[in-house]
Design a protein around this motif. Structure first.
Motif, PDB file in Angstrom:
ATOM      1  N   HIS A  54       1.920 -12.902   7.340  1.00  0.00           N
ATOM      2  CA  HIS A  54       1.684 -12.764   5.908  1.00  0.00           C
ATOM      3  C   HIS A  54       0.298 -13.323   5.627  1.00  0.00           C
ATOM      4  N   TRP A  55      -0.551 -12.485   5.053  1.00  0.00           N
ATOM      5  CA  TRP A  55      -1.938 -12.875   4.795  1.00  0.00           C
ATOM      6  C   TRP A  55      -2.400 -12.247   3.492  1.00  0.00           C
ATOM      7  N   ASN A  56      -2.896 -13.062   2.593  1.00  0.00           N
ATOM      8  CA  ASN A  56      -3.418 -12.603   1.295  1.00  0.00           C
ATOM      9  C   ASN A  56      -2.428 -11.692   0.566  1.00  0.00           C
ATOM     10  N   GLY A  57      -1.165 -12.041   0.614  1.00  0.00           N
ATOM     11  CA  GLY A  57      -0.141 -11.269  -0.078  1.00  0.00           C
ATOM     12  C   GLY A  57       0.257  -9.980   0.617  1.00  0.00           C
ATOM     13  N   LYS A  58      -0.189  -9.795   1.852  1.00  0.00           N
ATOM     14  CA  LYS A  58       0.114  -8.585   2.607  1.00  0.00           C
ATOM     15  C   LYS A  58       0.895  -8.938   3.861  1.00  0.00           C
ATOM     16  N   GLU A  59       1.688  -7.977   4.307  1.00  0.00           N
ATOM     17  CA  GLU A  59       2.363  -8.110   5.594  1.00  0.00           C
ATOM     18  C   GLU A  59       1.528  -7.350   6.610  1.00  0.00           C
ATOM     19  N   VAL A  94       0.840  -1.181   0.000  1.00  0.00           N
ATOM     20  CA  VAL A  94       0.000   0.000   0.000  1.00  0.00           C
ATOM     21  C   VAL A  94       0.880   1.238   0.000  1.00  0.00           C
ATOM     22  N   GLY A  95       0.711   2.114  -0.983  1.00  0.00           N
ATOM     23  CA  GLY A  95       1.604   3.232  -1.208  1.00  0.00           C
ATOM     24  C   GLY A  95       1.591   4.287  -0.131  1.00  0.00           C
ATOM     25  N   GLU A  96       0.510   4.440   0.639  1.00  0.00           N
ATOM     26  CA  GLU A  96       0.416   5.507   1.617  1.00  0.00           C
ATOM     27  C   GLU A  96       1.237   5.223   2.873  1.00  0.00           C
ATOM     28  N   LEU A  97       1.656   4.017   3.081  1.00  0.00           N
ATOM     29  CA  LEU A  97       2.350   3.650   4.304  1.00  0.00           C
ATOM     30  C   LEU A  97       3.854   3.867   4.166  1.00  0.00           C
ATOM     31  N   SER A  98       4.468   4.189   5.296  1.00  0.00           N
ATOM     32  CA  SER A  98       5.901   4.426   5.284  1.00  0.00           C
ATOM     33  C   SER A  98       6.676   3.136   5.521  1.00  0.00           C
ATOM     34  N   SER A  99       6.010   2.048   5.826  1.00  0.00           N
ATOM     35  CA  SER A  99       6.668   0.764   6.045  1.00  0.00           C
ATOM     36  C   SER A  99       6.146  -0.249   5.031  1.00  0.00           C
TER      37      SER A  99
END
Length: 94
Positions: A37-42, A10-15
């Motif tokens: 790790h869930w559905n391709g997300k950390e 997600v582009g809005e996050l700094s991490s």
């Protein structure tokens, strides 16, 4: 090499986390508290006891909790308050 994956999230996050607030307690994500790790997300958490709670949730519960956490981070802008004492006993988080 670790920086090349930052654009995949997600582009809005700094991490590299998909969330800025914990999906369990709603506190700010602490990079040292663990990651799932869930559905391709950390997915990040505010403290270590939240990660096993996340792991026990069903897929539908995880989707709901993550959506709520993401709405909270955009609606509040400040998510510093959350109820550790109610969820997993009193411990100093400062």
């Amino acid at each position: 090499m670790s920086g090349e994956h930052a654009g995949e999230h997600v582009g809005e996050l700094s991490s590299t986390f998909a969330n800025e607030v914990c999906p369990i307690l709603g506190g700010p994500v602490d990079p040292e508290a663990g990651v799932s790790h869930w559905n391709g997300k950390e997915i990040g958490f505010c403290c270590a006891p939240c990660q096993p709670k996340w792991e026990k949730l069903s897929e539908a519960q995880k989707a709901d909790k993550l959506a709520t956490a993401m709405q909270s981070s955009t609606a509040n802008g400040d998510s510093a308050s959350h109820a550790h004492d109610d969820e997993h006993g009193s411990h100093d988080h400062t």
